[in-house]
Design an enzyme around this catalytic site. Structure first.
Site, mmCIF file in Angstrom:
data_model
loop_
_atom_site.group_PDB
_atom_site.id
_atom_site.type_symbol
_atom_site.label_atom_id
_atom_site.label_comp_id
_atom_site.label_asym_id
_atom_site.label_seq_id
_atom_site.Cartn_x
_atom_site.Cartn_y
_atom_site.Cartn_z
ATOM 1 N N HIS A 175 -27.362 -96.500 76.148
ATOM 2 C CA HIS A 175 -28.931 -96.137 76.337
ATOM 3 C C HIS A 175 -29.155 -94.999 75.381
ATOM 4 C CE1 HIS A 175 -32.441 -94.852 78.728
ATOM 5 N NE2 HIS A 175 -32.105 -95.941 79.519
ATOM 6 N N GLU A 309 -31.550 -101.865 75.567
ATOM 7 C CA GLU A 309 -30.616 -101.869 76.679
ATOM 8 C C GLU A 309 -30.261 -103.362 76.721
ATOM 9 O OE1 GLU A 309 -31.914 -99.528 80.056
ATOM 10 O OE2 GLU A 309 -33.569 -98.935 78.679
#
Length: 345
Positions: A175, A309
């Site tokens: 992330h 992501e």
């Protein structure tokens, strides 16, 4: 090639990977948090291109998941529940009534065991963790490893490997928030993004997938030929408004082009290409809850970083036709994402 380890307050380890081009990556064993990626611009000025806290202690309450390993499940799980083999599992509701990014004690909050390595052309660290049955409410005891490798092609390679003794829900991602202007010189509005995808997943007002896949044609979600992030930030298209003036959406990748994703900052000349074995990617443009954090180069603000992501889709737990996150018992989970840093010619 070099690898260095530094102790943080006697409780965490910070690793620095350095290649022969003076590109470097810093990360913690806590959460596997990537705190810096330092790469050159077109004038060979080396600057950090990811968001990181000024004070390492802030990673302990890292509700924005800056730089972390996300697990057991990346993304939102509707109503914090899912059913496997006719058994319903209730997991933590940490995002309104839903489950987000593995819960408040997910993989971003653990100290990973680490094993550094070095070859002639690479340096890296393998991070490992045993996640026990019932951790976060999930079934199965899992052995998980995440390996960060840096080479002289200015590639950061992240390899994910896992196995569970019971069928479970599982998909990992990293992330990191990228900002290719360097040292947060400006927000990401003018970053030009290309995604090899024809389809994205519709969200409701709570950012939960509706089960409907939408074609990108004639929308601000058409990144097939490249477009600026500002197009979505400034758009009145309903799906951009739902995401608080930006993107927080899952794109199903075609895997046809040489690169699945590309980001270019025309001012600095920096270019990031991403190739992944994952079936899709969530594009998140830091639309909310990231304002006024004390970062290494100043206070944060909306749209200061862009997350990509790479992962499967938690929507597959409640809807058919989505890339599944079901990992069968004793099946090997093996995924790779490669980030290549360069200069736009």
């Amino acid at each position: 090639m070099k690898i260095k380890m530094h102790s943080i307050d006697g409780k965490w380890k910070r690793y620095t990977l350095l290649n022969d081009n003076n590109m470097s990556i810093r990360f913690l064993d806590f959460g596997g948090c990537i705190t810096e990626i330092n790469v050159p611009d077109r004038n060979q000025h080396i600057q950090n291109v990811v968001l990181g806290y000024k004070n390492y202690q802030d990673y302990e309450n890292n509700t924005n998941f800056l730089g972390t390993i996300i697990g057991r499940v990346a993304g939102r799980i509707k109503d914090a529940s899912f059913t496997l083999n006719n058994q319903t599992y209730m997991i933590e509701a940490n995002n309104n009534s839903h489950h987000l990014h593995g819960g408040s004690k997910g993989f971003h909050q653990i100290i990973w065991k680490t094993k550094p390595f070095q070859t002639e052309n690479t340096v890296g660290v393998t991070l490992t963790h045993r996640s026990h049955e019932g951790e976060g409410g999930y079934p199965g005891t899992m052995d998980v490893s995440v390996t960060y490798t840096l080479n002289n092609k200015n590639e950061l390679i992240i390899d994910y490997l896992a196995k569970s003794n019971k069928t479970t829900a599982f998909t990992l991602t990293n992330h990191s928030y990228f900002n290719l202007t360097g040292n947060l010189a400006s927000p990401i509005h003018n970053h030009v993004v290309t995604i090899d995808s024809d389809t994205f997943v519709e969200l409701n007002a709570e950012l939960i997938p509706t089960g409907k896949k939408l074609h990108v044609e004639n929308t601000p979600f058409d990144f097939r030929s490249g477009r600026k992030i500002a197009d979505g930030i400034n758009s009145t298209y309903s799906q951009n408004l739902i995401a608080n003036h930006g993107y927080d959406h899952y794109f199903i990748l075609n895997h046809i082009k040489q690169d699945d994703i590309c980001i270019i900052d025309e001012t600095s000349g920096r270019k990031l290409t991403i190739k992944t074995s994952q079936p899709g990617v969530v594009l998140y443009t830091a639309n909310s809850s990231i304002e006024n954090l004390e970062l290494e180069k100043g206070r944060s603000k909306q749209h200061l970083g862009i997350c990509l992501e790479t992962q499967a889709s938690p929507a597959s737990l409640h809807h058919e036709g989505f890339p599944t996150i079901i990992l069968e018992a004793h099946e090997t989970y093996e995924k790779q994402t490669v980030y290549t840093f360069g200069i736009e010619e």
